[in-house]
Motif scaffolding. Structure first.
Motif, PDB file in Angstrom:
ATOM      1  N   SER A 217       0.664  42.835  71.608  1.00 33.33           N
ATOM      2  CA  SER A 217       0.885  41.578  72.328  1.00 33.33           C
ATOM      3  C   SER A 217      -0.352  41.175  73.121  1.00 33.33           C
TER       4      SER A 217
ATOM      5  N   MET B 121       7.806  38.336  67.840  1.00 39.55           N
ATOM      6  CA  MET B 121       7.305  38.127  69.200  1.00 39.55           C
ATOM      7  C   MET B 121       5.942  37.430  69.160  1.00 39.55           C
TER       8      MET B 121
ATOM      9  N   MET C 257      14.742  34.360  69.765  1.00 38.60           N
ATOM     10  CA  MET C 257      14.288  35.592  70.407  1.00 38.60           C
ATOM     11  C   MET C 257      15.444  36.261  71.171  1.00 38.60           C
ATOM     12  N   LEU C 258      16.303  35.432  71.808  1.00 38.68           N
ATOM     13  CA  LEU C 258      17.430  35.995  72.565  1.00 38.68           C
ATOM     14  C   LEU C 258      18.426  36.667  71.630  1.00 38.68           C
TER      15      LEU C 258
ATOM     16  N   ARG D 297       8.206  42.846  66.469  1.00 42.56           N
ATOM     17  CA  ARG D 297       6.850  42.620  66.981  1.00 42.56           C
ATOM     18  C   ARG D 297       6.269  41.357  66.371  1.00 42.56           C
TER      19      ARG D 297
ATOM     20  N   GLN E 129      17.144  39.967  70.410  1.00 42.59           N
ATOM     21  CA  GLN E 129      17.338  41.082  71.343  1.00 42.59           C
ATOM     22  C   GLN E 129      18.754  41.639  71.279  1.00 42.59           C
TER      23      GLN E 129
ATOM     24  N   GLU F 142      11.590  47.436  64.112  1.00 43.11           N
ATOM     25  CA  GLU F 142      10.615  47.306  65.197  1.00 43.11           C
ATOM     26  C   GLU F 142       9.425  46.429  64.796  1.00 43.11           C
TER      27      GLU F 142
ATOM     28  N   HIS G 114       5.022  28.719  71.015  1.00 48.17           N
ATOM     29  CA  HIS G 114       5.054  28.144  72.363  1.00 48.17           C
ATOM     30  C   HIS G 114       3.662  27.684  72.787  1.00 48.17           C
TER      31      HIS G 114
ATOM     32  N   SER H 103       6.428  33.882  68.262  1.00 44.39           N
ATOM     33  CA  SER H 103       6.973  33.190  69.430  1.00 44.39           C
ATOM     34  C   SER H 103       5.859  32.726  70.351  1.00 44.39           C
ATOM     35  N   MET H 104       4.887  33.619  70.623  1.00 46.36           N
ATOM     36  CA  MET H 104       3.756  33.243  71.478  1.00 46.36           C
ATOM     37  C   MET H 104       2.955  32.116  70.831  1.00 46.36           C
TER      38      MET H 104
ATOM     39  N   GLY I 291      13.210  30.072  71.298  1.00 39.87           N
ATOM     40  CA  GLY I 291      13.653  30.912  72.410  1.00 39.87           C
ATOM     41  C   GLY I 291      15.024  31.518  72.124  1.00 39.87           C
TER      42      GLY I 291
ATOM     43  N   TRP J 119      -2.492  37.880  72.362  1.00 43.40           N
ATOM     44  CA  TRP J 119      -2.742  36.942  73.461  1.00 43.40           C
ATOM     45  C   TRP J 119      -4.227  36.560  73.497  1.00 43.40           C
TER      46      TRP J 119
END
Lengths: 126, 209
Positions: free
Chosen positions: B30, B182, B91-92, B179, B95, B175, B189, B185-186, B88, B34
């Motif tokens: 991550s 995720m 992603m929820l 990842r 989880q 897993e 957004h 997602s970044m 979003g 980033w």
């Protein structure tokens, strides 16, 4: 002594759960805030509600900055502790670079333009 | 005190990390992703700076006021904003390990993204049909480069999204897939953040000029 420092060091790492997550309420709060922060500048420009264009421009730029911060916090889950602060360091570095690139380009090129001799002045200089 | 001596190079000290500990796979993904996004941010900063410098040079061609339809831009902005919130939700549900719901939210996100690209291409086609091509003026070159690069990013995000939906269908929410989702997602957004700059500086300030 060596084993003590090793366990202490291992404790402040949280591997495997380093992904920052939001919850339903933070996502919805971010979404509602961005809808409001998008709608107001569009309305200001389309209706011409403010008397001067300069004020409108400044207000919509302020709204953009606020909305970017809202997206960073509620959608990208930025905070000072994620990745031991390194993502915040990378962000701050990038913001510095962006500010230098943007303000520098606009400043230099604006001066270049205003120092160019306009054609109507040249014709009067014979 | 005994010193470990390397048999091949006697006398030289041997160094090693005393606090080295194993890292699970992907623990730094991550942060690395980033930093990639930040480099992407610099690309967009340069394109915004170019547009800022050239955005007023119409070469006696059409100006933003003649070209931009703010109603259409508002619809387009809402498409991207809605796709952000549906991602979003994906992603929820991810989880909560709900594969079917995650897939559904990813599909809805993809449809909103597709609508965004569709509207943007319609706008481009309309402008080019009216003679406002990238070759017409410096303003239009900068406009098509900036907005087109953003659209290209969204298109790549869509391809990535479909790829991940196939991955999740095949292997479930393992897993590695979590990842990858995720990271996307970044990415998704972040593109919404860039779009805030586009609709403010290109469209709204352009029409104000």
């Amino acid at each position: 002594m060596n084993t003590d420092t090793h366990t202490a060091h291992a404790d402040d790492h949280h591997h495997g759960d380093s992904y920052a997550h939001g919850s339903f309420s933070t996502y919805m709060l971010g979404f509602v805030l961005s809808v409001v922060l998008t709608a107001i500048p569009f309305w200001l420009v389309m209706s011409g509600a403010l008397p001067s264009k300069q004020i409108t421009a400044l207000v919509i730029m302020a709204f953009a900055v606020v909305q970017i911060v809202v997206h960073m916090i509620y959608f990208l889950h930025m905070n000072t502790t994620s990745e031991n602060g390194w993502s915040m360091m990378a962000l701050i570095f990038t913001i510095v670079m962006v500010v230098i690139a943007l303000s520098g380009s606009l400043w230099v090129m604006n001066h270049l333009n205003s120092n160019m001799m306009p054609m109507h002045q040249m014709t009067g200089m014979k | 005190m005994t010193v470990a001596v390397n048999p091949t190079q006697a006398g030289e000290p041997v160094f090693y990390l005393a606090d080295e500990h194993p890292h699970p796979e992907g623990y730094s993904t991550s942060l690395g992703f980033w930093i990639y996004l930040m480099s992407d941010c610099l690309i967009f900063a340069i394109l915004f700076a170019t547009f800022g410098v050239l955005g007023g040079n119409y070469a006696a061609g059409p100006a933003p006021k003649d070209l931009f339809d703010l109603d259409l831009v508002a619809v387009n902005t809402s498409m991207l904003l809605l796709s952000s919130i549906t991602y979003g939700f994906a992603m929820l549900t991810m989880q909560q390990n709900k594969i079917a719901q995650t897939q559904m939210w990813l599909a809805i996100t993809g449809l909103f993204g597709l609508a965004f690209i569709g509207i943007e291409l319609t706008e481009f086609a309309h402008m080019i049909h009216e003679g406002a091509t990238p070759q017409r003026s410096a303003f239009l070159s900068a406009f098509f480069t900036l907005v087109g690069t953003h659209g290209l990013h969204v298109s790549c995000g869509l391809i990535w999204l479909v790829t991940l939906m196939v991955q999740v269908q095949k292997f479930g929410l393992i897993e590695a897939n979590r990842r990858r989702l995720m990271c996307l997602s970044m990415f998704w957004h972040f593109l919404d953040v860039v779009w805030i700059g586009v609709f403010t500086f290109v469209y709204l300030l352009g029409v104000l000029r």
